[in-house]
Write an enzyme that holds these catalytic residues in place. Structure first.
Site, short mmCIF file in Angstrom:
data_model
loop_
_atom_site.label_atom_id
_atom_site.label_comp_id
_atom_site.label_asym_id
_atom_site.label_seq_id
_atom_site.Cartn_x
_atom_site.Cartn_y
_atom_site.Cartn_z
CB ALA A 67 -0.92 0.00 1.22
N GLY A 69 1.00 3.73 -2.28
CA GLY A 69 0.23 4.95 -2.51
C GLY A 69 0.78 5.87 -3.58
CB CYS A 127 -6.37 6.29 -9.55
SG CYS A 127 -4.65 5.95 -9.97
CB ILE A 190 -4.58 -8.37 -13.51
CG1 ILE A 190 -3.66 -9.30 -12.75
CG2 ILE A 190 -5.55 -9.12 -14.41
CD1 ILE A 190 -4.34 -10.30 -11.82
CG ASN A 191 -3.16 -2.19 -11.09
OD1 ASN A 191 -2.23 -2.47 -10.33
ND2 ASN A 191 -3.44 -0.95 -11.44
N GLY A 243 1.41 -10.46 -13.65
CA GLY A 243 0.83 -11.01 -12.43
C GLY A 243 1.56 -12.29 -12.04
N GLY A 244 2.54 -12.19 -11.16
CA GLY A 244 3.22 -13.36 -10.64
C GLY A 244 4.20 -14.03 -11.57
#
Length: 320
Positions: A67, A69, A127, A190-191, A243-244
């Protein structure tokens, strides 16, 4: 290994995921950034942002919660220092942008449109829309399309606009379609999905912000599913899959699902050479499977059973 993001040619399909290589200088200590297809910057905002309070990262089984930001120096510092540094080294640069209003995204795109060294613009739609009670743009097709249309309207025609999608939606295909209808030249997915963990010793949430984006191998099946569904519905639209991704085999899986570019993210935190390793492993895997061109593998898993075998036979007959 050549591939295309819209009309822009990349030497190979490997890029960094936004936020995982800052704006390049840190990663450049380990290898020449020109050896990967492109570098994607962290999400650039209009004003400087300090980010969220700590703790803002927490490890989870096969993953990482963050997180941060959108911490960054703002677009002025980016254009003055970071983008010229990348341009001087000939690095193909995908600039990620984030905003709280449609007007802010538009203003960012206007600042970037005449800046040298911008290969593409990736619009981070995860966002909060401060004009819609903080609802995330990516969760609404109409809101996402409005942002994309505004960015596309001011961006140079030769700079692809890429919509970055979130898996935290009911129907990712409808959001993807709305973005393409709004003018997106490519899609990125993906986000990070939203997750949470609790420190059982402190008996409190692990992150100061309580929730954060989950990345790492734990989300790869989710990424493969999203790429598969969107490619099936929009087969002509270029997709950056992420993604991963830890290995060349992981990248190959996303390519078979429909991605023509693959981003490496969380792996860079423990292996700064991950992009080069994934690229090498992918190239070796494609050669072992009999592919002479990366493009022949894109979306192959969607084709009828036996297509891959027929492809290898055709290559062998051509060689003979």
């Amino acid at each position: 290994m050549r591939t295309y993001l819209g009309h822009v040619e990349l030497a190979n399909p490997i890029t960094t995921a936004a936020g995982c290589a800052a704006s390049g200088s840190e990663l450049a200590q380990f290898f020449d950034l020109g050896r990967i297809g492109a570098l994607t910057t962290r999400s650039i905002t209009m004003a400087p942002r300090a980010g969220r309070p700590t703790p803002r990262m927490a490890e989870t089984p096969s993953g990482l919660l963050n997180a941060v930001g959108l911490q960054g120096p703002g677009v002025d510092a980016f254009l003055e220092r970071e983008l010229p540094w990348l341009a001087q080294r000939g690095v193909r640069t995908v600039v990620s942008v984030g905003g709280g209003t449609v007007a802010e995204y538009t203003a960012l795109a206007r600042r970037l449109t005449d800046a040298p060294g911008v290969t593409a613009v990736e619009v981070n739609l995860s966002c909060p829309n401060i004009e819609d009670r903080g609802r995330v743009f990516a969760r609404d097709g109409a809101a996402s399309a409005e942002v994309i249309a505004s960015v596309r309207s001011v961006m140079r025609y030769d700079v692809p606009v890429v919509a970055k999608l979130s898996p935290d939606v009911v129907d990712i295909v409808s959001v993807a379609r709305a973005c393409v209808d709004g003018g997106a030249d490519a899609l990125s997915m993906i986000n990070s999905p939203i997750g949470m963990s609790i420190d059982t010793e402190a008996m409190r949430p692990s992150l100061a912000a309580v929730t954060g984006g989950l990345s790492g191998p734990a989300i790869r099946p989710l990424a493969v599913r999203c790429v598969w569904q969107v490619h099936a519905a929009l087969p002509s639209v270029p997709i950056i899959g992420m993604g991963g991704v830890l290995t060349g085999r992981d990248a190959f899986e996303l390519i078979l699902a429909g991605a023509c570019v693959v981003a490496v993210g969380t792996a860079l935190f423990h292996d700064p050479y991950a992009c080069l390793r994934v690229l090498r492993e992918l190239e070796e895997l494609l050669a072992a499977r009999g592919f002479h061109r990366l493009a022949d593998a894109v979306g192959l898993a969607h084709r009828p059973p036996g297509t891959a075998t027929r492809h290898r036979i055709d290559l062998e007959e051509t060689a003979l």
